[in-house]
Design a protein around this motif. Sequence first.
Motif, PDB file in Angstrom:
ATOM      1  N   PRO A  94       0.835  -1.208   0.000  1.00 52.17           N
ATOM      2  CA  PRO A  94       0.000   0.000   0.000  1.00 52.17           C
ATOM      3  C   PRO A  94       0.869   1.256   0.000  1.00 52.17           C
ATOM      4  N   VAL A  95       0.391   2.307  -0.650  1.00 49.21           N
ATOM      5  CA  VAL A  95       1.171   3.536  -0.770  1.00 49.21           C
ATOM      6  C   VAL A  95       1.617   4.042   0.600  1.00 49.21           C
ATOM      7  N   GLN A  96       0.733   3.987   1.580  1.00 52.83           N
ATOM      8  CA  GLN A  96       1.063   4.524   2.909  1.00 52.83           C
ATOM      9  C   GLN A  96       2.170   3.738   3.607  1.00 52.83           C
ATOM     10  N   ASP A  97       2.475   2.538   3.115  1.00 53.52           N
ATOM     11  CA  ASP A  97       3.512   1.713   3.734  1.00 53.52           C
ATOM     12  C   ASP A  97       4.805   1.663   2.925  1.00 53.52           C
ATOM     13  N   LEU A  98       4.858   2.350   1.803  1.00 57.64           N
ATOM     14  CA  LEU A  98       6.046   2.317   0.960  1.00 57.64           C
ATOM     15  C   LEU A  98       7.203   3.073   1.613  1.00 57.64           C
ATOM     16  N   PRO A  99       8.444   2.597   1.429  1.00 56.45           N
ATOM     17  CA  PRO A  99       9.602   3.362   1.928  1.00 56.45           C
ATOM     18  C   PRO A  99       9.669   4.720   1.232  1.00 56.45           C
ATOM     19  N   PRO A 100      10.082   5.766   1.937  1.00 58.32           N
ATOM     20  CA  PRO A 100      10.097   7.111   1.362  1.00 58.32           C
ATOM     21  C   PRO A 100      10.885   7.217   0.059  1.00 58.32           C
ATOM     22  N   GLU A 101      11.983   6.457  -0.066  1.00 60.51           N
ATOM     23  CA  GLU A 101      12.824   6.576  -1.263  1.00 60.51           C
ATOM     24  C   GLU A 101      12.154   6.020  -2.515  1.00 60.51           C
ATOM     25  N   THR A 102      11.064   5.271  -2.366  1.00 63.82           N
ATOM     26  CA  THR A 102      10.366   4.735  -3.537  1.00 63.82           C
ATOM     27  C   THR A 102       9.277   5.672  -4.052  1.00 63.82           C
ATOM     28  N   LEU A 103       8.900   6.670  -3.274  1.00 67.40           N
ATOM     29  CA  LEU A 103       7.726   7.480  -3.615  1.00 67.40           C
ATOM     30  C   LEU A 103       7.916   8.289  -4.891  1.00 67.40           C
ATOM     31  N   VAL A 104       9.157   8.715  -5.170  1.00 70.23           N
ATOM     32  CA  VAL A 104       9.400   9.476  -6.400  1.00 70.23           C
ATOM     33  C   VAL A 104       9.052   8.655  -7.630  1.00 70.23           C
ATOM     34  N   TYR A 105       9.090   7.333  -7.496  1.00 72.18           N
ATOM     35  CA  TYR A 105       8.804   6.447  -8.633  1.00 72.18           C
ATOM     36  C   TYR A 105       7.314   6.138  -8.779  1.00 72.18           C
ATOM     37  N   LEU A 106       6.488   6.866  -8.035  1.00 70.58           N
ATOM     38  CA  LEU A 106       5.042   6.836  -8.258  1.00 70.58           C
ATOM     39  C   LEU A 106       4.572   8.043  -9.075  1.00 70.58           C
ATOM     40  N   LEU A 107       5.450   9.028  -9.265  1.00 75.04           N
ATOM     41  CA  LEU A 107       5.059  10.297  -9.855  1.00 75.04           C
ATOM     42  C   LEU A 107       5.248  10.303 -11.372  1.00 75.04           C
ATOM     43  N   GLY A 108       4.481  11.143 -12.047  1.00 72.29           N
ATOM     44  CA  GLY A 108       4.679  11.330 -13.475  1.00 72.29           C
ATOM     45  C   GLY A 108       6.036  11.948 -13.745  1.00 72.29           C
ATOM     46  N   VAL A 215      10.179  -2.769 -10.689  1.00 68.34           N
ATOM     47  CA  VAL A 215       9.063  -2.402  -9.818  1.00 68.34           C
ATOM     48  C   VAL A 215       9.391  -2.822  -8.390  1.00 68.34           C
ATOM     49  N   PHE A 216       8.834  -2.071  -7.448  1.00 66.94           N
ATOM     50  CA  PHE A 216       9.042  -2.361  -6.029  1.00 66.94           C
ATOM     51  C   PHE A 216       7.836  -3.143  -5.519  1.00 66.94           C
ATOM     52  N   VAL A 217       8.074  -4.423  -5.246  1.00 69.70           N
ATOM     53  CA  VAL A 217       7.015  -5.326  -4.784  1.00 69.70           C
ATOM     54  C   VAL A 217       7.592  -6.228  -3.693  1.00 69.70           C
ATOM     55  N   GLY A 218       6.839  -6.414  -2.626  1.00 69.85           N
ATOM     56  CA  GLY A 218       7.289  -7.327  -1.580  1.00 69.85           C
ATOM     57  C   GLY A 218       8.564  -6.896  -0.895  1.00 69.85           C
ATOM     58  N   GLY A 219       8.812  -5.591  -0.838  1.00 70.92           N
ATOM     59  CA  GLY A 219       9.970  -5.088  -0.120  1.00 70.92           C
ATOM     60  C   GLY A 219      11.252  -5.011  -0.908  1.00 70.92           C
ATOM     61  N   ARG A 220      11.215  -5.247  -2.234  1.00 73.18           N
ATOM     62  CA  ARG A 220      12.433  -5.186  -3.033  1.00 73.18           C
ATOM     63  C   ARG A 220      12.084  -4.876  -4.481  1.00 73.18           C
TER      64      ARG A 220
END
Length: 273
Positions: A94-108, A215-220
């Motif tokens: 879930p987005v709310q549980d993603l590590p902060p360093e991965t969030l940039v890879y959700l953006l356009g 892609v970031f799935v399952g912690g990696r």
Amino acid sequence: MLLRVGYDVQYDCPAPTPMIVLLTIHHSLTDALRQPDRLATDPPVPITPYRDGFGNWCSRLVAPPGTMRLTTDATLRLPRVPDERPPPDTPLTPVQDLPPETLVYLLGSRYCETDRLSQAAWDTFGHLPLTWARVEAVNDWVHNHITFGYHFARPTKTAFEAFTERTGVCRDFAHLGVALCRALNVPARYCTGYLGDIDIPPPAGPMDFAGWFEVFVGGRWYTVDPRNRVPRVGRALIAQGRDAADVPLTHIFGPAGLRSFRVWTDEVPEDLA
């Protein structure tokens, strides 16, 4: 397996031209190198290495007027195993549980317009389980709906244009996969590197650098390659970023023409190690 990789790229520069070259094997593979991956120039010029904000090795130089040749010839040992895949039921984070360093890879980003593809992504894949199976469905869809051809390439093509035109090269396949995954709240980053034709029939065209994504799935992070679809062996990462705007082969700050371009990725006998 022992892999020989390298390139010979030449540019014609009408005037002194600053360049940033992103063609060095990724730092995560440093321990795999058996013969160093060193950028050489002809004519020789000073080179300043640095790491960019994504961790990629970059080289700064100024090409003098005339022809500038960039070359390397390296060897590395990689496990002879195909790209790893998690079990199909591995849950998406879930987005709310993603590590902060991965969030940039959700953006356009420049080539991955999540806003223009969001509705299509949810209409096509939103009914699927919130697991790795959703990523595989994106991988299948892009592979099956985009026609590959070098004559379809253009440097300005975006994910949305690949989606509407249904054509592209490997970087367009990757950009579309990245944009669709991000629209579905799965962190995805663009990758470039070497991918030889090992254990598969050789392609009709010349060897080139390859584009894929992770892609970031399952912690990696896991590799996804919609151009080739099936897991491959001998993949050697060079750089990763939001899209190809972050990791071009060369940033050239001035007019320059490409004179020649050659890439090799070959398995070699182990006794050469």
